[in-house]
Design a protein around this motif. Structure first.
Motif, PDB file in Angstrom:
ATOM      1  N   VAL A 170       0.843  -1.204   0.000  1.00  0.00           N
ATOM      2  CA  VAL A 170       0.000   0.000   0.000  1.00  0.00           C
ATOM      3  C   VAL A 170       0.874   1.248   0.000  1.00  0.00           C
ATOM      4  O   VAL A 170       0.576   2.230  -0.692  1.00  0.00           O
ATOM      5  CB  VAL A 170      -0.968  -0.020   1.202  1.00  0.00           C
ATOM      6  N   LEU A 171       1.966   1.225   0.761  1.00  0.00           N
ATOM      7  CA  LEU A 171       2.866   2.379   0.807  1.00  0.00           C
ATOM      8  C   LEU A 171       3.491   2.662  -0.563  1.00  0.00           C
ATOM      9  O   LEU A 171       3.564   3.813  -0.992  1.00  0.00           O
ATOM     10  CB  LEU A 171       3.960   2.152   1.852  1.00  0.00           C
ATOM     11  N   VAL A 172       3.923   1.630  -1.257  1.00  0.00           N
ATOM     12  CA  VAL A 172       4.512   1.810  -2.587  1.00  0.00           C
ATOM     13  C   VAL A 172       3.471   2.365  -3.562  1.00  0.00           C
ATOM     14  O   VAL A 172       3.747   3.308  -4.321  1.00  0.00           O
ATOM     15  CB  VAL A 172       5.117   0.487  -3.112  1.00  0.00           C
ATOM     16  N   ILE A 173       2.271   1.812  -3.538  1.00  0.00           N
ATOM     17  CA  ILE A 173       1.198   2.316  -4.411  1.00  0.00           C
ATOM     18  C   ILE A 173       0.899   3.776  -4.076  1.00  0.00           C
ATOM     19  O   ILE A 173       0.723   4.612  -4.971  1.00  0.00           O
ATOM     20  CB  ILE A 173      -0.057   1.435  -4.297  1.00  0.00           C
ATOM     21  N   SER A 174       0.880   4.098  -2.801  1.00  0.00           N
ATOM     22  CA  SER A 174       0.627   5.481  -2.382  1.00  0.00           C
ATOM     23  C   SER A 174       1.728   6.417  -2.866  1.00  0.00           C
ATOM     24  O   SER A 174       1.462   7.566  -3.242  1.00  0.00           O
ATOM     25  CB  SER A 174       0.502   5.559  -0.861  1.00  0.00           C
ATOM     26  N   GLY A 175       2.973   5.935  -2.858  1.00  0.00           N
ATOM     27  CA  GLY A 175       4.080   6.726  -3.387  1.00  0.00           C
ATOM     28  C   GLY A 175       3.931   6.973  -4.878  1.00  0.00           C
ATOM     29  O   GLY A 175       4.211   8.069  -5.375  1.00  0.00           O
ATOM     30  N   LEU A 176       3.471   5.958  -5.598  1.00  0.00           N
ATOM     31  CA  LEU A 176       3.226   6.127  -7.039  1.00  0.00           C
ATOM     32  C   LEU A 176       2.084   7.111  -7.286  1.00  0.00           C
ATOM     33  O   LEU A 176       2.131   7.917  -8.220  1.00  0.00           O
ATOM     34  CB  LEU A 176       2.937   4.774  -7.686  1.00  0.00           C
ATOM     35  N   LEU A 177       1.071   7.059  -6.419  1.00  0.00           N
ATOM     36  CA  LEU A 177      -0.021   8.020  -6.526  1.00  0.00           C
ATOM     37  C   LEU A 177       0.453   9.437  -6.219  1.00  0.00           C
ATOM     38  O   LEU A 177      -0.086  10.410  -6.751  1.00  0.00           O
ATOM     39  CB  LEU A 177      -1.176   7.626  -5.600  1.00  0.00           C
TER      40      LEU A 177
ATOM     41  N   LEU B 117      -6.328   9.561  -2.375  1.00  0.00           N
ATOM     42  CA  LEU B 117      -5.965   8.144  -2.347  1.00  0.00           C
ATOM     43  C   LEU B 117      -4.542   7.945  -1.821  1.00  0.00           C
ATOM     44  O   LEU B 117      -4.286   7.012  -1.043  1.00  0.00           O
ATOM     45  CB  LEU B 117      -6.112   7.519  -3.736  1.00  0.00           C
ATOM     46  N   SER B 118      -3.629   8.806  -2.222  1.00  0.00           N
ATOM     47  CA  SER B 118      -2.244   8.705  -1.767  1.00  0.00           C
ATOM     48  C   SER B 118      -2.149   8.915  -0.257  1.00  0.00           C
ATOM     49  O   SER B 118      -1.471   8.158   0.445  1.00  0.00           O
ATOM     50  CB  SER B 118      -1.376   9.724  -2.513  1.00  0.00           C
ATOM     51  N   MET B 119      -2.825   9.925   0.239  1.00  0.00           N
ATOM     52  CA  MET B 119      -2.804  10.199   1.681  1.00  0.00           C
ATOM     53  C   MET B 119      -3.484   9.086   2.469  1.00  0.00           C
ATOM     54  O   MET B 119      -3.011   8.691   3.537  1.00  0.00           O
ATOM     55  CB  MET B 119      -3.503  11.527   1.980  1.00  0.00           C
ATOM     56  N   ALA B 120      -4.593   8.577   1.942  1.00  0.00           N
ATOM     57  CA  ALA B 120      -5.289   7.480   2.625  1.00  0.00           C
ATOM     58  C   ALA B 120      -4.408   6.238   2.687  1.00  0.00           C
ATOM     59  O   ALA B 120      -4.344   5.554   3.721  1.00  0.00           O
ATOM     60  CB  ALA B 120      -6.609   7.172   1.913  1.00  0.00           C
ATOM     61  N   GLY B 121      -3.705   5.951   1.606  1.00  0.00           N
ATOM     62  CA  GLY B 121      -2.799   4.809   1.604  1.00  0.00           C
ATOM     63  C   GLY B 121      -1.647   4.998   2.569  1.00  0.00           C
ATOM     64  O   GLY B 121      -1.263   4.065   3.286  1.00  0.00           O
ATOM     65  N   LEU B 122      -1.103   6.203   2.618  1.00  0.00           N
ATOM     66  CA  LEU B 122      -0.033   6.491   3.578  1.00  0.00           C
ATOM     67  C   LEU B 122      -0.549   6.300   4.996  1.00  0.00           C
ATOM     68  O   LEU B 122       0.117   5.664   5.825  1.00  0.00           O
ATOM     69  CB  LEU B 122       0.495   7.912   3.374  1.00  0.00           C
ATOM     70  N   ALA B 123      -1.727   6.827   5.285  1.00  0.00           N
ATOM     71  CA  ALA B 123      -2.307   6.679   6.623  1.00  0.00           C
ATOM     72  C   ALA B 123      -2.490   5.208   6.983  1.00  0.00           C
ATOM     73  O   ALA B 123      -2.189   4.779   8.106  1.00  0.00           O
ATOM     74  CB  ALA B 123      -3.637   7.423   6.703  1.00  0.00           C
ATOM     75  N   TYR B 124      -2.975   4.420   6.027  1.00  0.00           N
ATOM     76  CA  TYR B 124      -3.155   2.981   6.267  1.00  0.00           C
ATOM     77  C   TYR B 124      -1.817   2.306   6.552  1.00  0.00           C
ATOM     78  O   TYR B 124      -1.683   1.531   7.494  1.00  0.00           O
ATOM     79  CB  TYR B 124      -3.841   2.332   5.058  1.00  0.00           C
ATOM     80  N   ALA B 125      -0.814   2.602   5.732  1.00  0.00           N
ATOM     81  CA  ALA B 125       0.494   1.965   5.884  1.00  0.00           C
ATOM     82  C   ALA B 125       1.134   2.331   7.221  1.00  0.00           C
ATOM     83  O   ALA B 125       1.820   1.504   7.832  1.00  0.00           O
ATOM     84  CB  ALA B 125       1.409   2.350   4.724  1.00  0.00           C
ATOM     85  N   LEU B 126       0.907   3.559   7.685  1.00  0.00           N
ATOM     86  CA  LEU B 126       1.528   4.001   8.935  1.00  0.00           C
ATOM     87  C   LEU B 126       0.931   3.316  10.161  1.00  0.00           C
ATOM     88  O   LEU B 126       1.462   3.475  11.257  1.00  0.00           O
ATOM     89  CB  LEU B 126       1.425   5.525   9.069  1.00  0.00           C
ATOM     90  N   ARG B 127      -0.114   2.536   9.975  1.00  0.00           N
ATOM     91  CA  ARG B 127      -0.629   1.739  11.092  1.00  0.00           C
ATOM     92  C   ARG B 127       0.344   0.635  11.453  1.00  0.00           C
ATOM     93  O   ARG B 127       0.353   0.160  12.590  1.00  0.00           O
ATOM     94  CB  ARG B 127      -1.997   1.169  10.749  1.00  0.00           C
ATOM     95  N   GLU B 128       1.181   0.213  10.495  1.00  0.00           N
ATOM     96  CA  GLU B 128       2.137  -0.874  10.745  1.00  0.00           C
ATOM     97  C   GLU B 128       3.595  -0.456  10.567  1.00  0.00           C
ATOM     98  O   GLU B 128       4.488  -1.139  11.061  1.00  0.00           O
ATOM     99  CB  GLU B 128       1.847  -2.051   9.808  1.00  0.00           C
ATOM    100  N   ILE B 129       3.837   0.605   9.840  1.00  0.00           N
ATOM    101  CA  ILE B 129       5.198   1.052   9.536  1.00  0.00           C
ATOM    102  C   ILE B 129       5.470   2.316  10.347  1.00  0.00           C
ATOM    103  O   ILE B 129       4.615   3.205  10.400  1.00  0.00           O
ATOM    104  CB  ILE B 129       5.344   1.335   8.020  1.00  0.00           C
ATOM    105  N   PRO B 130       6.641   2.426  10.988  1.00  0.00           N
ATOM    106  CA  PRO B 130       6.948   3.647  11.740  1.00  0.00           C
ATOM    107  C   PRO B 130       6.877   4.887  10.851  1.00  0.00           C
ATOM    108  O   PRO B 130       7.247   4.847   9.667  1.00  0.00           O
ATOM    109  CB  PRO B 130       8.384   3.428  12.223  1.00  0.00           C
TER     110      PRO B 130
END
Length: 104
Positions: free
Chosen positions: A5-12, A41-54
């Motif tokens: 999700v983080l990689v996809i968010s970076g592409l977005l 979508l990019s921000m939402a994906g980042l927010a989701y990824a930050l639930r598990e990634i510092p």
């Protein structure tokens, strides 16, 4: 899953940055809409990824992907300079992003 999700968010992030440029200060409808949708979508994906990634790692990887992607689009499609020093600098950013993933 968080890394994907983080990689996809970076592409977005790359998509919204290019759309922002193409929107001509939000005076063109389609690029402005693409900007808004991909930004959310990019921000939402980042927010989701930050639930598990510092946050330090996740944000740096997200920004790195977006920055490198945007610079590559600029060089390959928008006729920006593709000089050797710029390419070396982008490779250094990629190395940093990979390092953050490896040493996570």
């Amino acid at each position: 899953m968080a890394w994907i999700v983080l990689v996809i968010s970076g592409l977005l992030e790359t998509a919204w940055a290019v759309a922002l440029d193409r929107s001509a200060g939000f005076s063109r409808l389609v690029p402005s809409v693409v900007f808004a949708v991909t930004l959310v979508l990019s921000m939402a994906g980042l927010a989701y990824a930050l639930r598990e990634i510092p946050v330090g790692t996740g944000y740096a990887v997200w920004v790195g992907i977006g920055a490198v992607g945007t610079a590559l689009v600029g060089m390959l499609a928008l006729h920006e300079s593709a000089s050797l020093p710029r390419i070396v600098c982008l490779l250094l950013v990629v190395a940093g992003v990979v390092g953050l993933k490896v040493f996570h």
